[in-house]
Design an enzyme around this catalytic site. Structure first.
Site, PDB file in Angstrom:
ATOM      1  N   TYR A   1      12.265 -60.714  18.205  1.00 14.32           N
ATOM      2  CA  TYR A   1      12.964 -59.425  18.185  1.00 14.32           C
ATOM      3  C   TYR A   1      12.667 -58.632  16.920  1.00 14.32           C
ATOM      4  CZ  TYR A   1      16.956 -56.310  19.137  1.00 14.32           C
ATOM      5  OH  TYR A   1      17.767 -55.229  19.399  1.00 14.32           O
TER       6      TYR A   1
ATOM      7  N   ILE B   1      12.422 -51.094  20.967  1.00 11.05           N
ATOM      8  CA  ILE B   1      12.373 -52.508  21.308  1.00 11.05           C
ATOM      9  C   ILE B   1      13.286 -52.795  22.484  1.00 11.05           C
ATOM     10  CG2 ILE B   1      12.573 -54.841  20.360  1.00 11.05           C
ATOM     11  CD1 ILE B   1      10.571 -52.908  18.930  1.00 11.05           C
ATOM     12  N   GLU B   2      14.439 -52.165  22.503  1.00 10.50           N
ATOM     13  CA  GLU B   2      15.425 -52.442  23.540  1.00 10.50           C
ATOM     14  C   GLU B   2      15.020 -51.879  24.898  1.00 10.50           C
ATOM     15  OE1 GLU B   2      18.123 -54.175  23.735  1.00 10.50           O
ATOM     16  OE2 GLU B   2      18.362 -54.810  21.658  1.00 10.50           O
ATOM     17  N   SER B   3      14.569 -50.631  24.911  1.00 16.00           N
ATOM     18  CA  SER B   3      14.384 -49.948  26.199  1.00 16.00           C
ATOM     19  C   SER B   3      13.174 -49.040  26.244  1.00 16.00           C
ATOM     20  CB  SER B   3      15.629 -49.103  26.489  1.00 16.00           C
ATOM     21  OG  SER B   3      15.773 -48.097  25.490  1.00 16.00           O
TER      22      SER B   3
END
Length: 605
Positions: free
Chosen positions: A307, A202-204
């Site tokens: 998120y 999800i982040e990167s």
């Protein structure tokens, strides 16, 4: 998991202070582990001893839950070292080991002794149960899911997004193969939810060199200040936010802290994205209003609202790929990399050659090193594929070529980047890349550059370590400014004011158009040179002699007095003219009233 060279005390081949019964049991354990790891492999187990029992067919079965440590030589933990084991009817892995009376004694003397007497690097697992129980790392991750399911239409929306882009999802999985085993090991040590192993997706998208418009970097997306708070060094040579080991450790520390604060993993993850202060204020607001204070009940930005549903969508796909129609490639449940120590100085390209791995693969494993040279001021730990440890160490020992092919050069007056590039026979773009220079800003005389080293040049990298420019944290190179747009401002004028580009301002502020409105607030990261120039001017004023400080106000007072006198003279003339006008108007009014007419409206009326 640890990678180390055994001490002398551990190379003797026998565990001192243990009785004969322990030695006999250890022999059996070595037999089991040796067969599990692919045959006659030096191996050792300790702690809670392995129990064995006979099952159908006479084959012994080992319970992996009872194993507390395994150590094997690093060169044997490669693609074929850990193999899937057929499971028994109750799900316990079955080890088809032929029982021979002489085998245990031979394994005890040969394997234990050889494993610790050779002095070669050894990989240890403190708790090997997860390794023995699962062949596919995804199975191990699924077994460790702890968080409650999120029931929201946003989950289905994000799940559909991934399912409609299978190539994108497969790229994430492909990148994650390098890092997943290490992350899973660390999560198990901390008893943290395995959902966190999916968080970098999800982040990167599991890209270790990803960087956001808000300057968050690495696969865990640390901003500079949070990275510094959790011990991630950031300078010219090295960025710990991109370091696989350091950033993972810091991210898990931070997440554990957030969980301890909010006592809820959903709120901890929301705080990781939104900020702990923002989540804390939202909780306080809801409680004061008598509302629930869980993740789904808090008011939050759109990004944070999506998120956890994104994470749940990825979790759903990983949990049962067949049901959702996605093909998730298996990831072997074994280490991908091991740690080696770099020399004091070494080229990144040379280190990759010594490990016999492509430079791109080497950079994926060592993304924290920003420049072409690995230096002591950076982290000297290097990651190489686990089956390349011996190759790297042997090639390094036998290498007779210079380890560093770069040197420090200070730009002289009249020189340009292009002229320096031609002088050292390197492309200008490559020179910019090596030194992290933007194409939008020029460089000034005195700038220190990393340039190719000539055959007769001394390697003077040590001189650079004392340079504030190289030792300063990355965040000190720029300063964030909040600029309020004034009437008549454009993005171009604001960019020119701070020495940045329009594109940078748009990226920092998430702008799609080139237009701005009066009163709008813009975040601008001011270059360090601009900050330094302003600081120098302020310091110069502060250090100015008292006489010069007094002279300026005196001159200013004369100009102010002259302007004030002219203004008063003008106002006096206007007042006199107004009186004459009013007097004339009053006379006319009286004469018209005598004639029976209506008075005229004047300014005084």
């Amino acid at each position: 998991m640890r990678h180390r060279t055994p001490s002398k005390a551990s190379r003797s081949g026998r565990r001192t202070g243990k009785d004969d019964a322990h030695g006999r049991r250890l022999s059996t354990h070595l037999l089991v582990l040796g067969m599990l790891l692919g045959g006659h492999v030096p191996a050792w187990a300790d702690g809670a001893l392995i129990g064995t029992q006979l099952v159908a067919g006479g084959n012994p079965v080992v319970s992996p839950q009872q194993i507390s440590r395994i150590a094997v030589p690093a060169h044997r933990v490669g693609s074929e070292a850990l193999v899937a084991v057929p499971a028994a009817a109750d799900g316990t892995p079955r080890l088809p080991i032929p029982v021979a009376p002489s085998t245990p004694r031979e394994l005890e003397l040969a394997d234990v002794g050889e494993a610790y007497a050779t002095g070669e690097p050894v990989i240890e697992w403190d708790d090997a149960s997860g390794i023995l129980r699962y062949g596919d790392l995804w199975e191990r991750i699924r077994a460790g899911f702890q968080m409650e399911e999120i029931d929201s239409p946003l989950v289905q929306r994000h799940e559909a997004w991934y399912l409609n882009r299978p190539e994108y999802f497969q790229r994430m999985v492909s990148r994650s193969r390098r890092y997943l085993f290490h992350i899973v090991e660390e999560l198990e040590k901390r008893a943290m939810p395995m959902e966190i192993a999916l968080l970098p997706m999800i982040e990167s998208a599991y890209n270790p060199v990803a960087q956001s418009h808000m300057r968050a970097a690495g696969m865990w997306q640390f901003i500079p200040s949070t990275g510094k708070k959790y011990g991630l060094q950031q300078n010219f040579w090295y960025d710990g936010r991109r370091d696989v080991l350091a950033a993972t450790d810091a991210a898990l520390d931070y997440l554990q802290y957030l969980h301890d604060r909010f006592d809820d993993w959903e709120l901890a993850l929301a705080a990781y994205n939104w900020g702990e202060g923002a989540v804390g204020r939202a909780i306080t607001k809801n409680r004061k209003a008598g509302r629930r204070a869980d993740y789904m009940s808090l008011g939050m930005p759109k990004e944070t609202r999506n998120y956890l549903p994104k994470l749940q969508a990825v979790k759903n796909i990983v949990a049962d790929p067949a049901v959702v129609g996605m093909n998730v490639e298996p990831v072997p449940n074994r280490p991908y990399f091991a740690v080696v120590t770099a020399p004091a100085h070494i080229d990144v390209a040379l280190a990759a050659r010594l490990a016999n791995v492509p430079i791109e693969e080497f950079r994926y494993l060592n993304p924290g090193h920003n420049r072409a040279v690995i230096t002591p001021i950076a982290n000297r730990q290097l990651l190489v594929p686990v089956d390349k440890v011996d190759v790297f160490n042997a090639n390094l020992e036998n290498n007779d070529q210079p380890l560093v092919t770069w040197q420090i050069y200070q730009l002289k007056r009249g020189e340009t980047l292009q002229s320096v590039a031609e002088k050292f026979d390197i492309g200008a773009e490559r020179l910019r890349e090596v030194n992290g220079l933007s194409t939008r800003r020029g460089i000034r005389p005195g700038t220190t550059l990393l340039v190719p080293r000539g055959d007769d040049a001394d390697t003077n990298l040590d001189e650079a370590f004392d340079s504030a420019e190289f030792k300063a944290p990355l965040e000190d190179h720029t300063r964030r400014v909040i600029y309020r747009v004034k009437r008549g401002d454009t993005l171009t004028s604001v960019a020119r004011r701070y020495g940045v580009s329009v594109k940078q301002i748009k990226e920092w502020n998430g702008l799609r158009r080139d237009s701005v409105q009066a009163g709008q607030r813009l975040s601008v990261w001011e270059p360090a040179k601009s900050v330094a120039t302003k600081s120098a001017k302020n310091a110069k004023r502060a250090a100015a002699p008292a006489s010069s400080v007094k002279a300026a106000p005196a001159s200013a007072k004369k100009k102010t007095a002259a302007r004030s006198s002219a203004k008063q003279s003008k106002q006096s003339k206007q007042a006199k003219q107004g009186k004459r006008t009013n007097k004339s108007a009053a006379t006319n009014s009286k004469s018209k009233q005598a004639e029976g007419g209506r008075p005229q409206r004047t300014a005084s009326n």
